[in-house]
Design an enzyme around this catalytic site. Structure first.
Site, PDB file in Angstrom:
ATOM      1  N   LYS A   1      48.643  10.330 -17.811  1.00  0.00           N
ATOM      2  CA  LYS A   1      47.966  10.382 -19.073  1.00  0.00           C
ATOM      3  C   LYS A   1      46.613  10.740 -19.216  1.00  0.00           C
ATOM      4  CE  LYS A   1      51.025   6.543 -21.052  1.00  0.00           C
ATOM      5  NZ  LYS A   1      51.959   7.368 -21.615  1.00  0.00           N
TER       6      LYS A   1
ATOM      7  N   GLN B   1      46.132   3.912 -22.609  1.00  0.00           N
ATOM      8  CA  GLN B   1      45.504   4.810 -23.851  1.00  0.00           C
ATOM      9  C   GLN B   1      43.946   4.842 -23.962  1.00  0.00           C
ATOM     10  OE1 GLN B   1      47.641   7.104 -25.060  1.00  0.00           O
ATOM     11  NE2 GLN B   1      49.431   6.126 -24.660  1.00  0.00           N
TER      12      GLN B   1
ATOM     13  N   CYS C   1      58.125   3.184 -27.976  1.00  0.00           N
ATOM     14  CA  CYS C   1      58.072   1.933 -26.999  1.00  0.00           C
ATOM     15  C   CYS C   1      57.343   0.906 -27.703  1.00  0.00           C
ATOM     16  CB  CYS C   1      57.494   2.291 -25.772  1.00  0.00           C
ATOM     17  SG  CYS C   1      58.761   3.548 -24.581  1.00  0.00           S
TER      18      CYS C   1
ATOM     19  N   ASP D   1      45.490  -3.438 -20.904  1.00  0.00           N
ATOM     20  CA  ASP D   1      46.379  -2.099 -20.464  1.00  0.00           C
ATOM     21  C   ASP D   1      45.459  -1.012 -21.039  1.00  0.00           C
ATOM     22  OD1 ASP D   1      48.053   0.266 -21.146  1.00  0.00           O
ATOM     23  OD2 ASP D   1      49.381  -1.037 -22.162  1.00  0.00           O
TER      24      ASP D   1
ATOM     25  N   HIS E   1      52.813  -1.947 -26.106  1.00  0.00           N
ATOM     26  CA  HIS E   1      53.813  -1.075 -25.584  1.00  0.00           C
ATOM     27  C   HIS E   1      54.894  -2.071 -25.040  1.00  0.00           C
ATOM     28  CE1 HIS E   1      55.381   1.677 -22.788  1.00  0.00           C
ATOM     29  NE2 HIS E   1      55.152   2.638 -23.474  1.00  0.00           N
TER      30      HIS E   1
HETATM   31  C1  LIG Z   1      49.661   1.489 -24.407  1.00  0.00           C
HETATM   32  C2  LIG Z   1      50.534   1.910 -23.190  1.00  0.00           C
HETATM   33  N1  LIG Z   1      50.767   1.194 -22.258  1.00  0.00           N
HETATM   34  C3  LIG Z   1      51.728   1.378 -21.332  1.00  0.00           C
HETATM   35  C4  LIG Z   1      52.404   2.593 -21.150  1.00  0.00           C
HETATM   36  C5  LIG Z   1      53.158   2.562 -19.979  1.00  0.00           C
HETATM   37  O1  LIG Z   1      52.864   3.776 -19.224  1.00  0.00           O
HETATM   38  P1  LIG Z   1      53.664   4.593 -17.907  1.00  0.00           P
HETATM   39  O2  LIG Z   1      54.947   4.724 -18.767  1.00  0.00           O
HETATM   40  O3  LIG Z   1      52.777   5.493 -17.605  1.00  0.00           O
HETATM   41  O4  LIG Z   1      53.733   3.337 -17.070  1.00  0.00           O
HETATM   42  C6  LIG Z   1      52.146   3.371 -22.113  1.00  0.00           C
HETATM   43  C7  LIG Z   1      52.776   4.776 -22.132  1.00  0.00           C
HETATM   44  O5  LIG Z   1      52.984   5.581 -23.259  1.00  0.00           O
HETATM   45  C8  LIG Z   1      50.939   3.130 -23.247  1.00  0.00           C
HETATM   46  O6  LIG Z   1      50.928   3.883 -24.293  1.00  0.00           O
END
Ligand SMILES: Cc1ncc(COP(=O)(O)O)c(C=O)c1O
Length: 404
Positions: A225, A202, A363, A199, A122
């Site tokens: 999430k 997900q 993203c 990270d 991401h």
């Molecule tokens: C794999 C992953 N990492 C990071 C993020 C960023 O999360 P946040 O926007 O809640 O900070 C997302 C959000 O879609 C994501 O899917």
């Protein structure tokens, strides 16, 4: 027993209609809906408890502090972190990643040092590193993926050099649903004396995570999430690392003493929590964690795995379908394109049928480049989705395809 009808009653928004059609909400990788217990707990805190936390001598402040710190313990247990001091509250995965990237680079990286990330990251696990590349001249090395959207461990291993200082990797891809072999990757990284950031944005909503079992050095996730409120997230870090990292932001809460000559910092976790925390959101997050824990993460995983498998099977019956992310046993995300129908057209027409999906690059533009596309349509599942909703999606996609 996993009673889906009962579960759905906990989420009143799922009963609403859009364009006079029943809502089919399949945008859960972007954000999940909130159960009543989370909303009630937050309303109750604002109604009956509200006061700023920490160092307040009065009753309400102490009560709010107790709720806030109890939430930290709930999070600790949920990811099986060894110590409560290792749980830092942030605004979300993005802030958690920025915090660790910034502090780690300040302390441990200089020009020419390398971070390893993957093709499927991401932007929140790419851009913070690029900011450091521009500032300090660090280099970003990227693990390739195969056409099914999987990492090869040999290719990963070959990326290590004597300049590799850290690995930062998504446990689950938000586009492909690929579940990366992070435990094995962490083992390989540790054999090179390199720490690993995971990270977990997900992964935490979909299956049980145990940071001690993974042996990761840092782990990030977002409250919204996992059925909790927006604006709250978590960074777990091993105490031995957090102790060595400098603060990320300065302000109230994170200091021990301040004079114009010298400031000393609070102990963990407060060193990384400058300013008033979102203490109502931490309470909401704890309620969300209680909610999924009561349902059972293994039951949730099983339910969502069945939905994902069924959706993938049904999608394959559509003429001209192209599926992105074909790992066996992947997580609750189905990304696709049909013929030359633009992803935005597909998403807009599905919306008119009451079906909420996400379209675009999600993203993850470098991942789009890997597949030579601009974007996909993405359906993503949560604990409250049903087989009937998958049927509605597949019928909707077929109907849109017929129109073109
Ligand atoms: C794999 C992953 N990492 C990071 C993020 C960023 O999360 P946040 O926007 O809640 O900070 C997302 C959000 O879609 C994501 O899917």
């Amino acid at each position: 027993m996993y009673d889906i009808n009962k579960v759905r009653q906990d989420f009143p928004i799922l009963s609403r209609t859009v364009y006079d059609k029943p809502l089919v909400y399949l945008d859960n990788a972007a954000t999940t809906q909130k159960p009543l217990c989370v909303l009630d707990a937050m309303r109750d805190e604002y109604l009956n408890v509200n006061a700023n936390v920490h160092r307040g001598v009065h009753y309400l402040s102490q009560q709010a502090t107790d709720l806030h710190e109890a939430a930290r313990e709930t999070v600790r247990k949920f990811i099986n972190a060894p110590k409560i001091e290792e749980i830092i509250f942030t605004r979300g995965t993005t802030e958690s990643l920025n915090l660790v990237v910034s502090s780690f680079c300040d302390e441990f990286m200089s020009e020419g040092d390398e971070v390893i990330i993957s093709t499927m990251e991401h932007h929140s696990n790419i851009v913070p590193w690029q900011l450091q590349a521009a500032k300090k001249g660090i280099a970003i090395r990227v693990i390739p993926i195969n056409d099914k959207g999987e990492i090869n461990l040999d290719e990963f291993t070959h990326l290590f050099t004597d300049r590799t200082k850290i690995v930062s990797i998504a446990q689950v891809s938000n586009v492909l649903g690929t579940v990366n072999p992070v435990k094995e990757m962490i083992k390989i990284a540790h054999e090179h004396d390199v720490p690993v950031i995971v990270d977990g944005a997900q992964s935490t909503p979909h299956f049980a995570v145990d940071v001690q079992d993974l042996d990761c050095d840092f782990f990030a996730f977002s409250g919204h999430k996992i059925y909790g409120p927006t604006g709250i997230g978590v960074l777990y870090g091993k105490e031995e690392w957090l102790d060595k990292l400098p603060p990320y932001q300065g302000g109230g809460e994170m200091i021990e003493s301040v004079s114009f000559e010298k400031t000393t910092f609070e102990k963990l976790p407060f060193k990384f929590e400058a300013g008033t925390p979102d203490y109502v959101a931490t309470h909401g997050l704890a309620k969300a964690i209680d909610y999924v824990s009561a349902l059972g993460m293994d039951n949730i995983a099983k339910h969502e795995q069945e939905l994902t498998r069924y959706c993938m099977e049904q999608m394959k019956t559509i003429d001209g379908i192209r599926l992105f992310g074909e790992q066996e046993g992947k997580d609750a995300v189905v990304s696709f394109l049909v013929g030359d129908i633009h992803h935005m057209d597909m998403g807009t027409l599905l919306d008119r049928l009451g079906i909420a999906v996400r379209t675009g690059h999600h993203c993850a533009q470098p991942l789009m480049d890997r597949y030579g596309i601009l974007g996909t349509v993405r359906a993503s599942f949560a604990l409250y989705n049903t087989k009937e909703e998958v049927d509605a999606l597949v019928a909707g996609v077929k109907r849109v395809a017929m129109m073109f």
